[in-house]
Scaffold this active site. Structure first.
Site, short mmCIF file in Angstrom:
data_model
loop_
_atom_site.label_atom_id
_atom_site.label_comp_id
_atom_site.label_asym_id
_atom_site.label_seq_id
_atom_site.Cartn_x
_atom_site.Cartn_y
_atom_site.Cartn_z
N GLY A 146 0.79 -1.23 0.00
CA GLY A 146 0.00 0.00 0.00
C GLY A 146 0.82 1.28 0.00
CG MET A 173 -1.35 -7.23 -7.02
SD MET A 173 -0.81 -6.10 -8.33
CE MET A 173 0.32 -7.15 -9.20
CG LEU A 178 -11.37 -5.29 -10.93
CD1 LEU A 178 -11.27 -3.79 -10.77
CD2 LEU A 178 -12.15 -5.92 -9.78
CG HIS A 205 0.65 -0.67 -15.73
ND1 HIS A 205 0.46 -1.97 -15.35
CD2 HIS A 205 1.51 -0.69 -16.78
CE1 HIS A 205 1.17 -2.76 -16.14
NE2 HIS A 205 1.81 -2.02 -17.02
CB THR A 263 -11.38 0.63 -20.24
OG1 THR A 263 -10.07 0.19 -20.61
CG2 THR A 263 -11.45 2.14 -20.28
CD GLU A 318 -7.12 -3.86 -24.57
OE1 GLU A 318 -7.94 -3.34 -25.33
OE2 GLU A 318 -5.89 -3.95 -24.81
CD GLN A 361 9.77 10.39 -10.34
OE1 GLN A 361 8.97 11.31 -10.56
NE2 GLN A 361 10.86 10.57 -9.62
CD GLU A 362 4.56 2.87 -9.09
OE1 GLU A 362 3.66 2.52 -8.30
OE2 GLU A 362 5.35 2.08 -9.60
C1 GRF Z 1 3.59 -0.75 -7.67
O1 GRF Z 1 4.64 -1.00 -8.57
C2 GRF Z 1 2.38 -0.29 -8.46
O2 GRF Z 1 2.74 0.36 -9.67
C3 GRF Z 1 1.70 -1.57 -8.78
O3 GRF Z 1 1.82 -2.34 -7.58
C4 GRF Z 1 3.13 -2.07 -7.03
C5 GRF Z 1 3.05 -2.02 -5.53
O4 GRF Z 1 2.24 -0.94 -5.17
N1 GRF Z 1 0.33 -1.32 -9.15
P1 GRF Z 1 1.98 -0.56 -3.60
O5 GRF Z 1 3.33 -0.37 -2.94
O6 GRF Z 1 1.23 -1.72 -2.97
O7 GRF Z 1 1.19 0.72 -3.66
#
Ligand code: GRF
Length: 195
Positions: free
Chosen positions: A11, A89, A92, A108, A140, A142, A172-173
């Site tokens: 998270g 993960m 859907l 992503h 979406t 896909e 960066q995320e």
């Molecule tokens: C991250 O690389 C994110 O891009 C992907 O899941 C990974 C872990 O995310 N969706 P988090 O640390 O659980 O937010």
């Protein structure tokens, strides 16, 4: 705007989103929901006084629609305006996505449309790409498709390993997703392109 965040693991993206929704921010977190009872993010949400819920996908085995009906019931209890998938993960179904279309975001770890799916960093290194990064997009039907709402880029360095690149992208995320959510919650759909 009421925001629900769906997680499966540590998270870290959820934490950066929660910590961004303060002051005059147009959104407030109303729920953190995980399919994984062991998700480390649940404790971090509780420590921030955000309501949490778990809908374990395992008892539903291959019955994805039944799992999603349980997700939907939990979500309806909290009536979010926006759903943020953050390290969530589970794939859907089109039906679930259509119900939330235009109100559900995902982050992503690649520069979409490149490298949809898994192992994005290893694939970028393998391809010899000079740069990599992350993308926030509307969800979406896909997988890892949908209108791009933001991207952030990092260099791929010589001798990079997937783990080193993942760590560089994750920084960066944590900048990108809060920036996109703030703009999205204000009703602005222009993409956020971080330098
Ligand atoms: C991250 O690389 C994110 O891009 C992907 O899941 C990974 C872990 O995310 N969706 P988090 O640390 O659980 O937010």
């Amino acid at each position: 705007k009421r925001v629900a965040i769906l997680i499966s693991g540590s998270g870290s993206n959820m934490v950066s989103l929660l910590d961004s929704m303060t002051g005059d921010h147009p959104a407030r977190p109303v729920l953190v929901l995980s399919n994984n009872p062991q998700a480390g993010g649940l404790e971090k949400a509780r420590a921030r006084d955000v309501a949490t819920a778990v809908v374990d996908h395992r008892p539903f085995k291959g019955d994805r629609p039944a799992f999603e009906a349980a997700l939907q019931a939990e979500l309806e209890r909290h009536a979010p305006d926006i759903i943020c998938l953050a390290g969530f993960m589970r794939v859907l179904t089109a039906g679930f996505v259509q119900h939330w279309q235009g109100r559900m975001l995902n982050i992503h770890p690649s520069l979409l449309p490149k490298y949809k799916g898994l192992n994005t960093h290893a694939r970028a290194i393998e391809a010899g790409d000079a740069e990599a990064g992350c993308t926030v997009h509307e969800v979406t039907a896909e997988l890892d498709d949908g209108p791009i709402l933001g991207q952030a880029r990092v260099p791929v360095l010589p001798d990079d390993t997937p783990d080193l690149l993942a760590k560089r992208v994750l920084v960066q995320e944590h900048r990108l997703y809060p920036a996109v959510l703030r703009r999205y919650a204000e009703g602005d759909r222009r993409p956020v392109m971080l330098p």
